[in-house]
Design an enzyme around this catalytic site. Structure first.
Site, PDB file in Angstrom:
ATOM      1  N   GLY B  72      -7.712  32.131  57.772  1.00  0.00           N
ATOM      2  CA  GLY B  72      -7.364  33.481  58.185  1.00  0.00           C
ATOM      3  C   GLY B  72      -6.035  33.564  58.919  1.00  0.00           C
ATOM      4  O   GLY B  72      -5.237  34.478  58.699  1.00  0.00           O
ATOM      5  N   ASN B 152     -13.575  41.288  65.702  1.00  0.00           N
ATOM      6  CA  ASN B 152     -14.322  40.052  65.873  1.00  0.00           C
ATOM      7  C   ASN B 152     -15.136  40.015  67.162  1.00  0.00           C
ATOM      8  O   ASN B 152     -16.088  39.271  67.275  1.00  0.00           O
ATOM      9  CB  ASN B 152     -13.386  38.845  65.817  1.00  0.00           C
ATOM     10  CG  ASN B 152     -12.159  39.007  66.671  1.00  0.00           C
ATOM     11  OD1 ASN B 152     -11.437  40.002  66.541  1.00  0.00           O
ATOM     12  ND2 ASN B 152     -11.913  38.078  67.559  1.00  0.00           N
ATOM     13  N   GLN B 180     -13.447  39.038  59.539  1.00  0.00           N
ATOM     14  CA  GLN B 180     -14.836  39.246  59.956  1.00  0.00           C
ATOM     15  C   GLN B 180     -15.625  40.100  58.979  1.00  0.00           C
ATOM     16  O   GLN B 180     -16.845  39.955  58.876  1.00  0.00           O
ATOM     17  CB  GLN B 180     -14.879  39.894  61.351  1.00  0.00           C
ATOM     18  CG  GLN B 180     -14.387  38.994  62.471  1.00  0.00           C
ATOM     19  CD  GLN B 180     -15.322  37.823  62.749  1.00  0.00           C
ATOM     20  OE1 GLN B 180     -16.501  37.851  62.443  1.00  0.00           O
ATOM     21  NE2 GLN B 180     -14.765  36.760  63.332  1.00  0.00           N
ATOM     22  N   SER B 200     -11.165  34.335  55.481  1.00  0.00           N
ATOM     23  CA  SER B 200     -11.275  32.923  55.838  1.00  0.00           C
ATOM     24  C   SER B 200     -12.650  32.404  55.436  1.00  0.00           C
ATOM     25  O   SER B 200     -13.661  33.055  55.694  1.00  0.00           O
ATOM     26  CB  SER B 200     -11.072  32.789  57.344  1.00  0.00           C
ATOM     27  OG  SER B 200     -10.978  31.443  57.719  1.00  0.00           O
ATOM     28  N   GLY B 201     -12.673  31.230  54.824  1.00  0.00           N
ATOM     29  CA  GLY B 201     -13.911  30.702  54.256  1.00  0.00           C
ATOM     30  C   GLY B 201     -15.019  30.412  55.245  1.00  0.00           C
ATOM     31  O   GLY B 201     -16.187  30.673  54.975  1.00  0.00           O
ATOM     32  N   HIS B 202     -14.656  29.886  56.418  1.00  0.00           N
ATOM     33  CA  HIS B 202     -15.709  29.391  57.318  1.00  0.00           C
ATOM     34  C   HIS B 202     -16.456  30.498  58.029  1.00  0.00           C
ATOM     35  O   HIS B 202     -17.402  30.231  58.767  1.00  0.00           O
ATOM     36  CB  HIS B 202     -15.124  28.411  58.340  1.00  0.00           C
ATOM     37  CG  HIS B 202     -14.229  29.040  59.350  1.00  0.00           C
ATOM     38  ND1 HIS B 202     -14.632  29.361  60.616  1.00  0.00           N
ATOM     39  CD2 HIS B 202     -12.938  29.447  59.262  1.00  0.00           C
ATOM     40  CE1 HIS B 202     -13.622  29.900  61.291  1.00  0.00           C
ATOM     41  NE2 HIS B 202     -12.584  29.960  60.489  1.00  0.00           N
ATOM     42  N   THR B 238      -0.325  20.960  47.269  1.00  0.00           N
ATOM     43  CA  THR B 238      -1.383  20.574  46.341  1.00  0.00           C
ATOM     44  C   THR B 238      -2.631  21.385  46.665  1.00  0.00           C
ATOM     45  O   THR B 238      -3.048  21.455  47.826  1.00  0.00           O
ATOM     46  CB  THR B 238      -1.672  19.067  46.482  1.00  0.00           C
ATOM     47  OG1 THR B 238      -0.458  18.368  46.235  1.00  0.00           O
ATOM     48  CG2 THR B 238      -2.726  18.613  45.497  1.00  0.00           C
ATOM     49  N   CYS B 326     -11.748  33.103  78.244  1.00  0.00           N
ATOM     50  CA  CYS B 326     -11.771  31.890  79.070  1.00  0.00           C
ATOM     51  C   CYS B 326     -11.889  30.658  78.194  1.00  0.00           C
ATOM     52  O   CYS B 326     -11.287  29.630  78.432  1.00  0.00           O
ATOM     53  CB  CYS B 326     -12.990  31.899  79.992  1.00  0.00           C
ATOM     54  SG  CYS B 326     -12.589  32.202  81.704  1.00  0.00           S
TER      55      CYS B 326
HETATM   56  C1  LIG Z   1       7.282  13.499  49.290  1.00  0.00           C
HETATM   57  C2  LIG Z   1       6.322  14.622  49.303  1.00  0.00           C
HETATM   58  N1  LIG Z   1       6.458  15.608  50.216  1.00  0.00           N
HETATM   59  C3  LIG Z   1       5.600  16.641  50.279  1.00  0.00           C
HETATM   60  C4  LIG Z   1       4.545  16.751  49.413  1.00  0.00           C
HETATM   61  C5  LIG Z   1       3.635  17.930  49.537  1.00  0.00           C
HETATM   62  O1  LIG Z   1       2.368  17.576  50.004  1.00  0.00           O
HETATM   63  P1  LIG Z   1       1.121  18.538  49.780  1.00  0.00           P
HETATM   64  O2  LIG Z   1       0.996  18.745  48.305  1.00  0.00           O
HETATM   65  O3  LIG Z   1      -0.026  17.825  50.368  1.00  0.00           O
HETATM   66  O4  LIG Z   1       1.429  19.829  50.469  1.00  0.00           O
HETATM   67  C6  LIG Z   1       4.363  15.743  48.426  1.00  0.00           C
HETATM   68  C7  LIG Z   1       3.274  15.769  47.440  1.00  0.00           C
HETATM   69  O5  LIG Z   1       3.025  16.685  46.703  1.00  0.00           O
HETATM   70  C8  LIG Z   1       5.269  14.661  48.385  1.00  0.00           C
HETATM   71  O6  LIG Z   1       5.144  13.700  47.473  1.00  0.00           O
HETATM   72  C1  LIG Z   2     -10.439  38.890  62.957  1.00  0.00           C
HETATM   73  C2  LIG Z   2      -9.978  37.480  62.797  1.00  0.00           C
HETATM   74  N1  LIG Z   2      -8.756  37.229  62.286  1.00  0.00           N
HETATM   75  C3  LIG Z   2      -8.303  35.973  62.095  1.00  0.00           C
HETATM   76  C4  LIG Z   2      -9.050  34.879  62.440  1.00  0.00           C
HETATM   77  C5  LIG Z   2      -8.482  33.512  62.220  1.00  0.00           C
HETATM   78  O1  LIG Z   2      -9.144  32.829  61.190  1.00  0.00           O
HETATM   79  P1  LIG Z   2      -9.037  31.230  61.096  1.00  0.00           P
HETATM   80  O2  LIG Z   2      -9.553  30.693  62.381  1.00  0.00           O
HETATM   81  O3  LIG Z   2      -9.877  30.879  59.926  1.00  0.00           O
HETATM   82  O4  LIG Z   2      -7.600  30.893  60.906  1.00  0.00           O
HETATM   83  C6  LIG Z   2     -10.344  35.099  63.000  1.00  0.00           C
HETATM   84  C7  LIG Z   2     -11.235  33.987  63.409  1.00  0.00           C
HETATM   85  O5  LIG Z   2     -10.935  33.111  64.153  1.00  0.00           O
HETATM   86  C8  LIG Z   2     -10.810  36.414  63.182  1.00  0.00           C
HETATM   87  O6  LIG Z   2     -12.012  36.675  63.705  1.00  0.00           O
END
Ligand SMILES: Cc1ncc(COP(=O)(O)O)c(C=O)c1O
Ligand SMILES: Cc1ncc(COP(=O)(O)O)c(C=O)c1O
Lengths: 145, 393, 393, 145
Positions: B72, B152, B180, B200-202, B238, B326
């Protein structure tokens, strides 16, 4: 996040309560930060702190530091109580997380405020005691990266 | 105690077993880089596209408009920074609300430091955006409106369709942080005139570290992460195949079960809110009673502070969170609670409990009993309560 | 054919079973948000910190200097953009090499569009940076040098320590993209005077979608993703606990096994390179013969084009990649191969095979036999080969 | 990425080879893009393409389009061959990925170049045939977002 000592003093706070007709009462705190501490002192004619009670609105650290501070000043003379610093309180609690250090300052201030109140009520001057600030300023932690 | 009652589903959720199962083959067996040309890798390209398809369908749009991100926060940062950059020739004024997540607010701070001007539109006492103030804030140089779908902390659901219509009427891009809301509420990006949407997935029983940004076709936004040609050249890196597959599965289940699940949660939420209001003296419900997320309970308990409350609940096996930030190392009370008009002391005493589909009535009964005990205990040591009692006796 | 011989470990790797095992509990059981205050969540804070510790140790630094990201591309983008922003008052000149990954090159393009000036220092015919040109390129307004640790296509390892010393001598920040090198080569950030280092989990048998940026203590870089207070307020977003745990485990194993593994790979690499040179006519090895990644083989096969070669290898169950970036939807031949001086036709006919610890001598023997057959077949249909034969007969 | 037809023509390319003393030979291509195609035509006195061979340096799509293009012109008259467009080649292959469309253009151009060579050698003019470009310009795809 908290040491075992802190958790113990939070779960089983020592000296919670009020003292009627206390020799000195001090309330310090900061609504913005969310911590308010009140200390009641019962001081005898030999300037010995016979009893101490507290009430605290605040986080776990605030409660624990209040509790520990009261333990540390109980039975001490006024002069000795004055020397109970926030560092002493923190050490006695096996430390506090950095963001919670201000709570221990608050506890020190609360004791001082109660002592000041006692001094004023009795028209005496306590060596080394300044009029307490009503508020503890928040210091932004340094971002040290 | 052994059993843990988890009431912090707004913070994060467990990945569903089906989600993990769907991901597993992509760790050790089908681990290919989806961009590779050899035959086995095409299975991973397909898996990624399938998740994209599921998500697109859930929003009533086409899969080419869904871009995977790391969550997110990245989606929010991308949406705001890229829109600001793309349209700064038109103007440098952005409108958002006072109750956004920090991923929006701190990004706005950043943009402000880069010369953008931000207007924070206020909310009413239940947390609903003041539409008249929004409309009044619009200027010829306004390029973006970003308002969260649902809050949230207090769970308030915004009048997104109305906001979308206002944005459209003025030809302004509309982004919504739906982190949310997505998976809890039905969302149709066309009906609501949403140009960009973060999720956001989680937060919906998917994996952590993956999310997406919906970008309406035609929006000329550039990459936020530059590099390889992934995600139609708009988000390098990737592909997180496992994360994307898990997200797809989580979305599929979340939408399949939404109706039943949210009905159950809404009932339990209302039951708990009503009992708390009736049985815990001096407390209030924050947020709108009706226009709120099905799983959100947010109360302020007067005279006591949030962290103490949380620690005591924790000791009773109950995981909840405080409106107070907090928890995140800051000492300020929640900006959301201040925005709906709570004074500092009360803002500090708030408690958020967010239910999940596994939460039972028995759980909530136990929680309410514990809450009553704890509140009483903390009040006996509260100087604020002492003052209050003395004043009123 | 059933067996697949995977020779594309530079593109991505399988997560090790131990890595997946380490991650599993954090999906469904210990799914807590590490920032939460309740007791169970502290296990997740610890798990995240433990990974940080493992990584810090592997680089000879303290864990507070390791910041988790979503992968190599994000780390590269963050490093360059944040350094540019932080030091633009000192100057707007950045030095990099001609053979960087697109995550660096396209970020440089972006920075150029924002008014930064980029100098691309050349490499010699084996791909090693010309140190004298680097030193000559330094100006009073140079704020950053970014040179990759080892190249992803031809495997050439740069004289990182010398580059670090030059950067230090001139008081310039030094970033290295170590995405390919990390886990294959020992790296000490202090010894090499590295100020920032990017790495990615999926290149070292960790999960996809997670990586890190090392930032030397004292560097005043700001967030790239703004929001929550995670990662010492420098990288917002709920921590990808599973990914971080998996990365930590992968790093632990990679460093524990490095010596033995790379020795084996180096031997097999040299065996295969020598056989290919001896048995496939008109081909050459790209990159340095000695200063190269233990697992990298990169050859150019004259008169034939890379993609055809790859498809035919694929049909024989062999996964490899081409120096040509055709794979990524672009038609240009690899900028790396052009930078080391290959003409276009030859650059188009290159083949990268990157070994893994599971690769056997039998695998390579099979691959070389297949390669010989395929090269012969493709040459019979190559007009370039026809011309060559006619000219020389 | 490729259709079955493309893969078939790549794996089993039709009409690979050379024609000695061909009626017309055309080579087109672009070293930068990495595709070079050469088409040999054997054309009889009735302007019928009796035989056709090709050689191609290029990607899978380049080989397959060459192969298909030779199939499509074989047996046709010169005029009919001229009408074999890149679209026809693509359709016959069940389509190509967008980045590979230029390969089919190259195949069309190669046929045209061979026909041009035939016309020049025989001093005839073929209606509708222009001098082939030696190079096929690359067009950047539109980013349509
Ligand atoms: C030298 C180099 N830098 C950066 C990347 C990017 O990494 P990622 O695909 O995990 O974002 C790669 C691989 O794709 C790489 O071989
Ligand atoms: C309203 C809202 N926006 C953004 C985020 C950020 O998402 P993430 O922690 O997956 O980056 C959250 C949760 O933390 C959220 O509740």
């Amino acid at each position: 996040m908290y040491s075992e000592k802190v958790m113990d003093h939070f779960q089983n706070p020592r000296n919670v309560g009020e003292i009627e007709n206390a020799s000195g009462v001090g309330t310090v705190g900061n609504a913005k930060c969310g911590d308010i501490m009140r200390i009641y002192l019962d001081i005898d004619e030999n300037q010995i702190i016979k009893d101490v009670k507290f009430k605290t609105f605040g986080c776990g650290a605030a409660v624990a530091t209040s509790s520990m501070a009261t333990e540390l000043v109980k039975g001490k003379t006024v002069q000795e109580a004055l020397e109970v610093t926030n560092k002493a309180v923190m050490e006695a609690l096996d430390g506090l997380p950095p963001v919670k250090v201000h709570c221990s300052l608050l506890a020190e201030e609360a004791i001082h405020a109660a002592l000041w109140d006692y001094a004023e009520k009795n028209g005496i001057k306590i060596e080394g005691l300044d009029k307490p600030k009503s508020d503890i300023s928040e210091e932004e932690e340094e971002e040290e990266y | 105690m052994d059993k843990i009652i988890y009431l912090d589903h707004a913070a994060t959720t467990a990945a569903r077993p089906e989600v993990v199962e769907a991901m597993l083959p992509y760790f050790t067996e089908s681990y290919w880089n989806p961009s590779s040309v050899y035959t086995p890798a095409s299975a991973n390209r397909k898996a990624v596209d399938q998740s994209r398809e599921i998500i697109a369908k859930s929003l009533g749009t086409q899969s080419q408009n869904i871009y995977f991100t790391a969550g997110g926060s990245e989606s929010d940062n991308w949406a705001l920074k890229a829109a600001a950059e793309a349209y700064e020739n038109k103007g440098k004024h952005i409108i958002t609300s006072t109750i956004e997540h920090h991923a929006i607010l701190h990004t706005c701070d950043y943009l402000q430091s880069k010369g953008f001007e931000i207007t924070y539109v206020d909310v009413d006492e239940t947390g609903i955006l003041k539409l008249d103030e929004l409309e009044a804030a619009i200027r010829p140089d306004t390029i973006l409106i970003s308002v969260m779908f649902a809050n949230n902390e207090i769970g308030t659901i915004q009048p997104i369709k109305e906001i979308g219509e206002i944005a459209q009427k003025h030809g302004i891009i509309f982004h919504t942080d739906a982190v949310q809301a997505y998976g809890q509420l039905p969302i149709d990006v066309d009906e609501y005139h949403i140009d960009m949407l973060s999720a956001s997935g989680h937060k919906l029983n998917g994996p952590k570290g993956v999310g997406f940004l919906y970008i309406r076709k035609g929006l000329k936004l550039r990459s936020f992460i530059h590099g390889g040609a992934q995600e139609r050249k708009r988000r390098a890196g990737t592909e997180n195949v496992t994360g994307i597959v898990g997200l797809g599965k989580a979305v599929e289940i979340a939408f399949d079960t939404m109706e039943e699940r949210t009905k159950k949660e809404t009932e339990l939420r209302d039951y708990a809110m009503n009992r708390i209001l009736a049985e815990v003296p001096y407390c209030r419900i924050n947020g709108d009673r009706k226009k709120r997320l099905p799983n959100n309970i947010n109360i302020s308990v007067q005279f006591i502070e949030g962290e103490s409350l949380l620690i005591m609940l924790d000791m009773a096996g109950i995981c909840a969170s405080s409106g107070s930030a907090c928890t995140s190392g800051s000492l300020d009370p929640s900006h959301v609670l201040l925005a709906i008009g709570l004074p500092h002391e009360i803002a500090h005493g708030s408690l958020r409990m967010t239910l999940g589909e596994e939460t039972t009535k028995e759980d909530m009964d136990y929680v309410i009993e514990k809450l009553k005990e704890i509140v009483e205990k903390l009040r006996t040591m509260s100087p604020l309560y002492e003052d209050f009692v003395k004043k009123n006796s």
